[in-house]
Write a protein that holds these residues in place. Structure first.
Motif: not given
Length: 267
Positions: A226-228, A30-31, A57-65, A15-19
Motif C-alpha cells: 500500500i505504502a509503495a 485512505g483508511g 485496522l492495524a495495517t491501515s493505521l501503519a500506512s497512514i503513519v 490498492l495503494g495506487a487507487v487509495v
C-alpha cells in the motif's frame, strides 16, 4: 504460503495506487478504503477470520503513519499547522488512539466490522451532504479539548483512519481557517495513526495465530504494498483536481462508502 503472500502484496500495490489517487484528488483518508479492501483480501491470503479485522485496522493505521507524515511535512513548510491547537489536542488524541486498539482487542471480532460500518456510514453522510458548520467561538477549555481529542482518537483508531473527517469539521466549527484546519489535521492524523498502530502492535504481540511477516497485528506485505504506490499516486491525484469535477466525484465516493458500510454491517 509465499505464493499467496506475493499475490496479496501485488493486490496491495494496486490498492495503494487507487487509495493514493483518490486521496490526492478528493482529500479523503485512505483508511476508508484500505480497511474494507483488506477485509476482503486477507481471507483470500489465508488469514484466519477472527484476526482479519484487527490486521486490517492495524495495517491501515501503519500506512497512514507514512502518508500523514509526508502530508504534515508539506503543510509545515506552507505554515498551515497550528501547533498550539495540536498541543492542546495531543494528549486526548494519543490516549484515544491507544484506547481504540484496546477496545478493538476487547470487543468480539464479529462486532468490529459492524462498528466500522457505522462509523463509515456517518462519515459518508457527512461527506454526501457536505455539512460545513462555521463558528466564531474560540476553542473550549483545555479539559474539553482533551476530551474531544480522546473521542476523535478513539473513533479513528477503531475505524483505522487518520481522523481528518472528524478533526477538520471540529476545528472549522471553532472558527479555524480551513487551510490551517486541514494542515493541523494532518499532524493530528499522524499522532492518531502512531498511537493506534503501537497499541495494535502491542495487542497482537506473541499471538501464535498471526501470519508470518507480522509485527503485532501489522501485516508487513500489505503495508509495504500500500505504502509503495499510495505516496506516489497521491501526487497524480492532486494534479487532477483542476481537471476533474471533484465535488461530483466526492459525492459519488460518498455513495460508494454508503454501499460498503451497509454491506459490512449486514455481512
Amino acid at each position: 504460503m509465499y505464493e499467496t503472500t506475493l499475490w496479496l502484496f501485488s493486490m496491495c500495490l494496486l490498492l495503494g495506487a487507487v487509495v493514493g489517487l483518490l486521496a490526492g484528488l478528493l482529500g479523503i483518508g485512505g483508511g476508508l478504503l484500505v480497511v474494507p479492501a483488506l477485509v476482503w483480501l486477507l481471507p483470500k491470503a489465508g488469514i484466519v477470520s477472527h484476526l482479519v479485522m484487527h490486521i486490517a485496522l492495524a495495517t491501515s493505521l501503519a500506512s497512514i503513519v507514512m502518508t500523514s507524515m509526508a502530508s504534515a511535512r508539506n503543510h509545515f513548510k506552507l505554515g498551515n499547522i497550528d501547533f498550539s491547537v495540536v498541543k492542546i489536542l495531543a494528549p486526548g488524541i494519543i490516549v484515544g488512539g491507544l484506547g481504540g486498539s484496546i477496545v478493538a482487542e476487547i470487543i468480539p471480532s464479529d462486532y468490529l466490522p459492524k462498528i466500522f460500518a457505522v462509523i463509515v456510514l456517518c462519515l459518508a453522510i457527512q461527506m454526501l451532504l457536505s455539512m460545513k458548520v462555521i463558528n466564531s467561538k474560540p476553542l473550549p477549555n483545555p479539559l474539553a479539548c482533551v476530551s474531544s481529542g480522546g473521542i476523535i482518537g478513539l473513533i479513528s483508531s477503531l475505524a483505522g483512519i487518520g481522523g481528518g473527517s472528524l478533526t477538520v469539521p471540529y476545528l472549522s466549527y471553532y472558527g479555524i481557517e480551513m487551510r490551517r484546519a486541514i494542515g493541523t489535521s494532518s499532524l493530528v492524523g499522524f499522532l492518531i495513526a502512531v498511537s493506534g498502530m503501537i497499541g495494535f502492535i502491542y495487542a497482537g504481540a506473541g499471538s501464535e495465530a498471526l501470519p508470518a511477516f507480522s509485527v503485532g497485528y501489522v501485516y508487513l506485505p500489505a503495508l509495504f504494498g500500500i505504502a509503495a504506490t499510495s505516496m506516489i499516486a497521491t501526487r497524480y491525484g492532486a494534479a487532477l483536481v483542476s481537471r476533474l469535477p471533484t465535488p461530483t466525484l466526492k459525492k459519488l465516493f460518498a455513495v460508494l462508502l454508503l454501499v460498503i458500510s451497509i454491506k459490512m454491517f449486514l455481512s
